[in-house]
Every structure is written in C-alpha cells, then in structure tokens.
Design a protein around this motif. Structure first.
Motif, PDB file in Angstrom:
ATOM      1  N   VAL A 174      -3.922  -7.659  -7.415  1.00  0.00           N
ATOM      2  CA  VAL A 174      -4.666  -6.689  -8.408  1.00  0.00           C
ATOM      3  C   VAL A 174      -3.919  -5.469  -8.068  1.00  0.00           C
ATOM      4  O   VAL A 174      -3.291  -4.705  -9.125  1.00  0.00           O
ATOM      5  N   SER A 175      -3.754  -5.197  -6.721  1.00  0.00           N
ATOM      6  CA  SER A 175      -3.496  -4.043  -6.217  1.00  0.00           C
ATOM      7  C   SER A 175      -1.468  -3.872  -7.319  1.00  0.00           C
ATOM      8  O   SER A 175      -1.380  -2.746  -7.612  1.00  0.00           O
ATOM      9  N   GLU A 176      -1.096  -4.698  -6.522  1.00  0.00           N
ATOM     10  CA  GLU A 176       0.713  -5.246  -7.057  1.00  0.00           C
ATOM     11  C   GLU A 176       0.446  -4.607  -9.260  1.00  0.00           C
ATOM     12  O   GLU A 176       1.660  -4.279  -9.333  1.00  0.00           O
ATOM     13  N   HIS A 177      -0.402  -5.755  -9.205  1.00  0.00           N
ATOM     14  CA  HIS A 177      -0.091  -4.899 -10.605  1.00  0.00           C
ATOM     15  C   HIS A 177      -1.308  -4.414 -11.764  1.00  0.00           C
ATOM     16  O   HIS A 177      -1.157  -5.135 -12.640  1.00  0.00           O
ATOM     17  N   ALA A 178      -2.023  -3.191 -10.661  1.00  0.00           N
ATOM     18  CA  ALA A 178      -2.825  -2.318 -11.690  1.00  0.00           C
ATOM     19  C   ALA A 178      -2.250  -1.717 -13.015  1.00  0.00           C
ATOM     20  O   ALA A 178      -3.312  -2.182 -13.977  1.00  0.00           O
ATOM     21  N   ASP A 179      -1.178  -1.956 -13.027  1.00  0.00           N
ATOM     22  CA  ASP A 179      -0.172  -1.289 -14.190  1.00  0.00           C
ATOM     23  C   ASP A 179      -0.596  -2.163 -15.404  1.00  0.00           C
ATOM     24  O   ASP A 179      -0.655  -1.785 -17.005  1.00  0.00           O
ATOM     25  N   LEU A 180      -0.044  -3.104 -14.979  1.00  0.00           N
ATOM     26  CA  LEU A 180      -0.165  -4.474 -16.333  1.00  0.00           C
ATOM     27  C   LEU A 180      -1.714  -4.736 -16.908  1.00  0.00           C
ATOM     28  O   LEU A 180      -1.532  -5.285 -17.902  1.00  0.00           O
ATOM     29  N   ILE A 181      -1.928  -4.490 -15.857  1.00  0.00           N
ATOM     30  CA  ILE A 181      -3.571  -5.075 -16.236  1.00  0.00           C
ATOM     31  C   ILE A 181      -4.249  -3.925 -16.516  1.00  0.00           C
ATOM     32  O   ILE A 181      -4.887  -4.151 -18.088  1.00  0.00           O
ATOM     33  N   ALA A 182      -4.213  -2.590 -16.422  1.00  0.00           N
ATOM     34  CA  ALA A 182      -4.437  -1.066 -17.034  1.00  0.00           C
ATOM     35  C   ALA A 182      -3.349  -1.503 -18.521  1.00  0.00           C
ATOM     36  O   ALA A 182      -4.370  -1.158 -20.061  1.00  0.00           O
ATOM     37  N   GLU A 183      -2.421  -1.809 -19.016  1.00  0.00           N
ATOM     38  CA  GLU A 183      -1.923  -1.452 -20.391  1.00  0.00           C
ATOM     39  C   GLU A 183      -2.283  -3.242 -20.648  1.00  0.00           C
ATOM     40  O   GLU A 183      -3.060  -3.093 -22.076  1.00  0.00           O
ATOM     41  N   GLU A 184      -2.644  -4.535 -20.397  1.00  0.00           N
ATOM     42  CA  GLU A 184      -3.535  -5.202 -21.131  1.00  0.00           C
ATOM     43  C   GLU A 184      -5.037  -5.446 -22.016  1.00  0.00           C
ATOM     44  O   GLU A 184      -5.960  -5.704 -22.341  1.00  0.00           O
ATOM     45  N   LEU A 185      -5.902  -4.376 -20.665  1.00  0.00           N
ATOM     46  CA  LEU A 185      -6.641  -4.154 -20.908  1.00  0.00           C
ATOM     47  C   LEU A 185      -6.872  -2.867 -21.463  1.00  0.00           C
ATOM     48  O   LEU A 185      -8.102  -2.428 -21.837  1.00  0.00           O
ATOM     49  N   ASN A 186      -5.911  -2.207 -21.764  1.00  0.00           N
ATOM     50  CA  ASN A 186      -6.025  -0.428 -22.584  1.00  0.00           C
ATOM     51  C   ASN A 186      -6.666   0.636 -21.579  1.00  0.00           C
ATOM     52  O   ASN A 186      -8.139   1.082 -22.520  1.00  0.00           O
ATOM     53  N   VAL A 187      -7.159   0.384 -20.184  1.00  0.00           N
ATOM     54  CA  VAL A 187      -8.161   1.065 -19.164  1.00  0.00           C
ATOM     55  C   VAL A 187      -6.885   2.072 -18.925  1.00  0.00           C
ATOM     56  O   VAL A 187      -6.046   1.699 -19.292  1.00  0.00           O
ATOM     57  N   LYS A 188      -7.476   3.327 -18.557  1.00  0.00           N
ATOM     58  CA  LYS A 188      -7.088   4.618 -17.872  1.00  0.00           C
ATOM     59  C   LYS A 188      -5.902   4.147 -16.292  1.00  0.00           C
ATOM     60  O   LYS A 188      -5.683   4.553 -16.166  1.00  0.00           O
ATOM     61  N   SER A 189      -7.123   3.451 -15.932  1.00  0.00           N
ATOM     62  CA  SER A 189      -7.107   3.002 -14.212  1.00  0.00           C
ATOM     63  C   SER A 189      -7.187   1.693 -14.411  1.00  0.00           C
ATOM     64  O   SER A 189      -8.343   1.125 -14.965  1.00  0.00           O
ATOM     65  N   VAL A 190      -7.088   1.423 -13.624  1.00  0.00           N
ATOM     66  CA  VAL A 190      -7.533  -0.215 -12.015  1.00  0.00           C
ATOM     67  C   VAL A 190      -7.652  -0.009 -11.066  1.00  0.00           C
ATOM     68  O   VAL A 190      -6.973   0.883 -10.283  1.00  0.00           O
ATOM     69  N   ARG A 191      -8.659   0.116 -10.225  1.00  0.00           N
ATOM     70  CA  ARG A 191      -8.772  -0.200  -8.685  1.00  0.00           C
ATOM     71  C   ARG A 191      -9.477  -1.521  -8.509  1.00  0.00           C
ATOM     72  O   ARG A 191     -10.873  -2.240  -9.188  1.00  0.00           O
ATOM     73  N   PRO A 192      -9.340  -2.176  -7.559  1.00  0.00           N
ATOM     74  CA  PRO A 192      -9.973  -3.394  -6.635  1.00  0.00           C
ATOM     75  C   PRO A 192     -10.777  -2.401  -5.845  1.00  0.00           C
ATOM     76  O   PRO A 192     -10.882  -2.043  -5.521  1.00  0.00           O
ATOM     77  N   SER A 193     -12.053  -3.082  -5.912  1.00  0.00           N
ATOM     78  CA  SER A 193     -12.966  -2.836  -4.812  1.00  0.00           C
ATOM     79  C   SER A 193     -13.976  -3.769  -4.183  1.00  0.00           C
ATOM     80  O   SER A 193     -14.201  -4.956  -4.564  1.00  0.00           O
ATOM     81  N   ARG A 194     -14.202  -3.621  -3.151  1.00  0.00           N
ATOM     82  CA  ARG A 194     -15.295  -4.928  -2.591  1.00  0.00           C
ATOM     83  C   ARG A 194     -16.691  -4.271  -2.470  1.00  0.00           C
ATOM     84  O   ARG A 194     -17.449  -5.034  -2.447  1.00  0.00           O
ATOM     85  N   ASP A 195     -16.899  -3.381  -3.018  1.00  0.00           N
ATOM     86  CA  ASP A 195     -18.263  -2.644  -2.419  1.00  0.00           C
ATOM     87  C   ASP A 195     -18.638  -2.061  -3.817  1.00  0.00           C
ATOM     88  O   ASP A 195     -18.679  -1.701  -4.900  1.00  0.00           O
ATOM     89  N   GLU A 196     -19.895  -3.562  -4.221  1.00  0.00           N
ATOM     90  CA  GLU A 196     -20.614  -4.139  -5.460  1.00  0.00           C
ATOM     91  C   GLU A 196     -21.312  -3.163  -6.243  1.00  0.00           C
ATOM     92  O   GLU A 196     -21.720  -2.514  -7.480  1.00  0.00           O
TER      93      GLU A 196
END
Length: 395
Positions: free
Chosen positions: A202-224
């Motif tokens: 997710v960290s290495e492909h955050a820009d790709l995921i953001a474009e696919e989901l049409n969101v401004k930012s993407v971040r992984p998190s362990r704190d649910e």
C-alpha cells in the motif's frame, strides 16, 4: 485489446523499428514489468498443466490473464498510448514502452492460446506478425510453444499488485454500496491491516490506489480504533468439531472481548480463552465504522473511506462530470480518438463555473482540448442536477 493496439498504432504511425527502439523490459515502468511477469507466470502454469494433461486447468488461468490485460493493464495505460508523440526517442520512451509491451504480450499470448483458440489466434498472428515481418513463420501453428523466461517473473511485484487490486475492489464496493459516484473525489482512504507485506504494498502504491479510488490521499494503518470498533465471533465450522459442547461457552467468551483485547490477535498473537488457545483463523472479526467513515472487509484486510464532503471536492467532482459529458459528445460527433478539440461553454450555475475556472487545465488534458472559452448558443442540458451548455469543435 488487439483492436485498441492497432487503432492507436496506426494513428501514431508506429513501426517495427519504433517497437525495437523501446527501452528493455527491465527499464520499463512497473506496469509493463508486471503484465510481462504475469504472462510469463501464465506460460509456466499452462505448460505444466498441458504436459501433465490437466487440460481442464488450462483455460481458467488464461481467462484470468485476459482480465488482467484488459481490466488493469490497458485501462491503466490508456493515457500513455494517446499521449502526443514528439519524435524524440528519449521523450517518447514511455509511449514506446507501452506499445512494445502490448505488442509483445499480444503476440506471445496468441501463441500460448493457439492450441485452445486456433483460428482467432491465427488471425492475430497474421495481423501482428506476418504482416510486418516477412521472415516470420507463416502461421502461429508453425511457431514453438512459448517457454517461460524466469528472469522476467517477479513474484513480489505480482503479489503487491494483487494487494493493490484487492484494496481497489473493496474501495469500489464501498462506493457502490453507499451510492458514491465514481467521479466524485473523496478525502482519504485508510487501509487497515496488520500484515507488513500489505503495508509495504500500500505504501509503495499509494498514488496508484488514490487514482483508482479517486481519493486525495491513501495511508495504511494498524490502529483500527480511530476508524472502527472491533468485535469477534467464533468460526463454528472450525471450532465446533474441535471443542464439541464447550464451543458455546467459548463463543460467549470471545463475543465479550473488547477491541483492546482483540488487537494483539490481529497482529498474529495467540488468544487465550477459558484455557484454550485460539488464533485469528479461528475467529470471524467484524468492523463497525465510526460516523463519517464507511468500511469494507476481506479477510484480514479492511478499507475505510472518509465520506465527508468539502466545496473543493464537490467542484472537482463536477469537473470530472464535465469531462465525461465532453467525451460523450466527442463519441456522438464521430471524432477520432486522437482529434484535438476546442471547447466553448456557458452556465449560470456557480458550481459549474467553479469547476471550469479551477480545473480548466485538467479538463483540457483529459479531452485533448487546445482551447477553452466561454459563450455559446448551444442548448443547455442537465449535468448531475446542474445546467450547462457545451459546444466542441475540431481544432
């Protein structure tokens, strides 16, 4: 995909020399290296199954590859194909890499699929190979069956893209369930996971995921806890046979666990319940989203979308709707995919005006417009509840 390739290759005058001038595969973008790796893995699988006479296992992976090729590679690469060609090999390197990769994939895949679809693959081979190379074998069935090239297979890259696509699938499912238009940008996607490999992907492909989901930012998190509340139930299909009559007692204890008590289990720690040791595989974990957040879960992976809207996000969403409408007008008017256009528009709607003023450059780039101006006598039409008049002409 064959039609897509030949249409754009003809429009750009792509020749065999151009394809030969493309960078070597190791120096091409990740998307190219991924589809080549997936194809080589497919050849390896098909060869193994054919040699073992497991012919029923040959077709399903080839169908999956067609999905990879069309639904991911070609769709993700469209802009590379229709970008303007400069005539300079260095400047055109990305475009040539895309053409060369798709050509190599189509010709190699046609040979892989030839025993299954002998006539269709022959047609592709004649058009893609024989037509441009007089020294090539006269038929696809005169060619050796492809052999996998191990150095072109990148298992880690394939695994990372599988994670990315799983994230994208979950995110799109949220949009469908919540009736959030695909063209409407959202603020953030949070990927909830305790798997280090998923975090890295997710960290290495955050820009790709953001474009696919049409969101401004993407971040992984362990704190649910910042997005969801956790609860768990026993997986009775696994624990019933194991504990027999005690399973109801254990299930009650599991259901009473707090989010804090469940958190270590998501990290892989064992769970001690009434003297018994359980693992994450023994549980069905549920996540309930907090207000303003929507969550979808698949196994140990969860995707949360922030659905809070701002004026800026709404205006950008309108700009994307305008792009879609202009593209529709292009198609209805019979324009070629490579035609440059001019746009004239008018509207009394504040949101439409803000979209054009703020996102003029983006709109122009997406629809190949060389000029955007106001003032047209074209009839107005409704666009997602807003009125706008649009006129386009070939430049």
């Amino acid at each position: 995909t064959f039609s897509f390739f030949t249409t754009y290759a003809a429009a750009d005058g792509i020749t065999a020399d151009d394809l030969a001038a493309a960078p070597p595969i190791a120096e091409r973008p990740e998307l190219d290296r991924w589809i080549v790796s997936v194809l080589q893995s497919l050849i390896d699988s098909v060869t193994e199954n054919m040699e073992g006479y497991y012919l029923y296992d040959v077709v399903p992976p080839t169908l999956a590859f067609i999905g990879d090729l069309t639904n991911w590679y070609v769709r993700r690469s469209r802009r590379r194909f229709w970008s303007a060609r400069t005539g300079d090999v260095g400047s055109d390197a990305d475009k040539l890499a895309a053409f060369a990769t798709l050509y190599e994939v189509l010709t190699t895949f046609s040979k892989t699929l030839a025993p299954v679809l002998p006539f269709l693959t022959e047609r592709l081979y004649q058009e893609l190979v024989v037509r441009v190379d007089p020294d090539a074998p006269a038929s696809v069935h005169h060619c050796d069956f492809p052999q996998a090239v191990p150095e072109l297979i990148d298992p880690e890259l394939e695994a990372q893209i599988r994670v990315v696509r799983s994230v994208v699938t979950l995110g799109r499912s949220i949009r469908t369930t919540e009736k959030l238009r695909t063209r409407q940008p959202l603020a953030e996607a949070t990927i909830l996971t305790h798997d280090p490999a998923v975090v890295r992907a997710v960290s290495e492909h955050a820009d790709l995921i953001a474009e696919e989901l049409n969101v401004k930012s993407v971040r992984p998190s362990r704190d649910e806890s910042e997005l969801v509340t956790l609860s768990a139930k026993c997986d009775f299909s696994k624990l019933g046979p194991r504990f027999g009559p005690r399973v109801k007692e254990i299930a009650g204890a599991v259901a009473s666990l707090s989010a804090e008590e469940l958190a270590p289990v998501l990290d892989g720690a064992p769970l001690e319940v009434l003297g018994e040791t359980l693992s994450l595989d023994d549980l069905v974990v549920s996540r309930t989203a907090l207000p303003g957040v929507v969550v979808q879960t698949e196994g140990s992976l969860a995707v949360a979308l922030d659905t809070t809207m701002t004026d800026e996000l709404v205006a950008e969403g309108m700009a994307r709707e305008i792009v879609s409408r202009i593209q529709q007008i292009r198609r209805d008017s019979g324009f070629a995919v490579t035609d440059r256009i001019t746009i004239t528009w008018s509207s009394d709607d504040d949101l439409v005006r803000q979209a054009f003023e703020t996102h003029r450059e983006t709109i122009s780039n997406e629809v190949l417009a060389v000029a955007v101006a106001t003032g047209t006598d074209a009839p107005t039409s409704e666009l997602d509840g807003h009125m706008v008049a649009l006129e386009i002409n070939r430049a």
